[in-house]
Design an enzyme around this catalytic site. Structure first.
Site, mmCIF file in Angstrom:
data_model
loop_
_atom_site.group_PDB
_atom_site.id
_atom_site.type_symbol
_atom_site.label_atom_id
_atom_site.label_comp_id
_atom_site.label_asym_id
_atom_site.label_seq_id
_atom_site.Cartn_x
_atom_site.Cartn_y
_atom_site.Cartn_z
ATOM 1 N N HIS A 239 14.413 -85.011 -21.841
ATOM 2 C CA HIS A 239 13.655 -84.305 -20.804
ATOM 3 C C HIS A 239 13.560 -85.168 -19.557
ATOM 4 O O HIS A 239 13.515 -86.395 -19.642
ATOM 5 C CB HIS A 239 12.262 -83.904 -21.292
ATOM 6 C CG HIS A 239 11.434 -85.038 -21.828
ATOM 7 N ND1 HIS A 239 11.645 -85.564 -23.091
ATOM 8 C CD2 HIS A 239 10.420 -85.755 -21.286
ATOM 9 C CE1 HIS A 239 10.778 -86.547 -23.291
ATOM 10 N NE2 HIS A 239 10.027 -86.695 -22.215
ATOM 11 N N GLN B 124 9.031 -93.313 -24.355
ATOM 12 C CA GLN B 124 9.381 -91.922 -24.676
ATOM 13 C C GLN B 124 8.533 -91.481 -25.863
ATOM 14 O O GLN B 124 8.434 -92.207 -26.860
ATOM 15 C CB GLN B 124 10.873 -91.837 -25.027
ATOM 16 C CG GLN B 124 11.336 -90.418 -25.320
ATOM 17 C CD GLN B 124 12.836 -90.347 -25.621
ATOM 18 O OE1 GLN B 124 13.517 -91.372 -25.670
ATOM 19 N NE2 GLN B 124 13.323 -89.151 -25.841
ATOM 20 N N ASN C 153 12.090 -91.067 -19.513
ATOM 21 C CA ASN C 153 11.691 -92.190 -20.347
ATOM 22 C C ASN C 153 12.594 -92.235 -21.571
ATOM 23 O O ASN C 153 12.883 -91.199 -22.177
ATOM 24 C CB ASN C 153 10.225 -92.028 -20.767
ATOM 25 C CG ASN C 153 9.285 -92.062 -19.580
ATOM 26 O OD1 ASN C 153 9.523 -92.795 -18.618
ATOM 27 N ND2 ASN C 153 8.228 -91.269 -19.628
ATOM 28 N N HIS D 230 11.227 -85.650 -16.175
ATOM 29 C CA HIS D 230 9.993 -85.326 -15.465
ATOM 30 C C HIS D 230 10.343 -85.141 -13.982
ATOM 31 O O HIS D 230 11.027 -85.999 -13.402
ATOM 32 C CB HIS D 230 8.992 -86.480 -15.564
ATOM 33 C CG HIS D 230 8.553 -86.830 -16.959
ATOM 34 N ND1 HIS D 230 7.306 -86.520 -17.457
ATOM 35 C CD2 HIS D 230 9.193 -87.507 -17.965
ATOM 36 C CE1 HIS D 230 7.197 -86.977 -18.693
ATOM 37 N NE2 HIS D 230 8.325 -87.587 -19.028
HETATM 38 P P1 AMP Z 1 7.578 -88.637 -22.549
HETATM 39 O O1 AMP Z 1 6.329 -89.417 -22.783
HETATM 40 O O2 AMP Z 1 8.428 -89.110 -21.416
HETATM 41 O O3 AMP Z 1 8.368 -88.442 -23.834
HETATM 42 O O4 AMP Z 1 7.102 -87.205 -22.049
HETATM 43 C C1 AMP Z 1 6.571 -86.224 -22.884
HETATM 44 C C2 AMP Z 1 5.767 -85.335 -21.987
HETATM 45 O O5 AMP Z 1 5.540 -84.121 -22.672
HETATM 46 C C3 AMP Z 1 4.390 -85.890 -21.612
HETATM 47 O O6 AMP Z 1 4.284 -85.998 -20.187
HETATM 48 C C4 AMP Z 1 3.410 -84.853 -22.179
HETATM 49 O O7 AMP Z 1 2.295 -84.637 -21.344
HETATM 50 C C5 AMP Z 1 4.285 -83.626 -22.280
HETATM 51 N N1 AMP Z 1 3.889 -82.664 -23.278
HETATM 52 C C6 AMP Z 1 3.546 -82.903 -24.565
HETATM 53 N N2 AMP Z 1 3.259 -81.740 -25.209
HETATM 54 C C7 AMP Z 1 3.448 -80.750 -24.290
HETATM 55 C C8 AMP Z 1 3.311 -79.329 -24.330
HETATM 56 N N3 AMP Z 1 2.942 -78.682 -25.442
HETATM 57 N N4 AMP Z 1 3.556 -78.628 -23.190
HETATM 58 C C9 AMP Z 1 3.916 -79.265 -22.062
HETATM 59 N N5 AMP Z 1 4.078 -80.602 -21.967
HETATM 60 C C10 AMP Z 1 3.832 -81.334 -23.061
#
Ligand code: AMP
Ligand code: ZN
Length: 112
Positions: A99, A93, A86, A101
């Site tokens: 990152h 995002q 994202n 997924h």
């Molecule tokens: P995005 O929304 O594409 O920026 O993805 C961020 C992702 O990080 C989301 O899917 C969250 O569930 C994940 N996330 C947020 N905090 C943590 C954490 N402490 N450990 C693992 N995943 C996390």
């Protein structure tokens, strides 16, 4: 730097590690959207796809080979899976450290 994923890399915030080498770190998403939902990040802080530069070419290639490795380890390679990054506001995002997924373990739909 006040970055959630940099803190995960250096161990200040706990995570469930899936894979690590000198350049990338992979861990289970805290809020999985499928039976397998892993995040893979470069150890270098890059805010998003739009922050990648020519000097990161090897790193990004390396990260994709690590995705392949993880997909095999998690038995996603035969049935398939999805890789998502994202980017920005419309991309929804929420964490501004690059990152990807890795999502799989069930039939995915394509519905935006
Ligand atoms: P995005 O929304 O594409 O920026 O993805 C961020 C992702 O990080 C989301 O899917 C969250 O569930 C994940 N996330 C947020 N905090 C943590 C954490 N402490 N450990 C693992 N995943 C996390
Ligand atoms: Zn970071």
């Amino acid at each position: 730097m006040d970055c959630l994923f940099c803190k995960i890399i250096n161990g200040d915030i706990p995570s469930k590690k899936v894979y690590e080498d000198d350049h990338v770190y992979a861990f289970h998403d805290i809020s999985p959207m499928a039976p397998v939902h892993i995040l893979i990040i470069p150890k270098k802080h890059i805010p998003s796809v739009m922050g990648i530069t020519a000097e990161d070419k090897d790193l990004i290639g390396h990260l994709h080979l690590a995705i392949q490795h993880i997909a095999k380890e998690m038995n996603l390679d035969e049935e398939g899976f999805r890789v998502i990054t994202n980017t920005g506001k419309n991309g929804q995002q929420t964490v501004f450290h690059l990152h990807y997924h890795i999502v799989g373990g069930r039939q995915l739909e394509w519905n935006m």
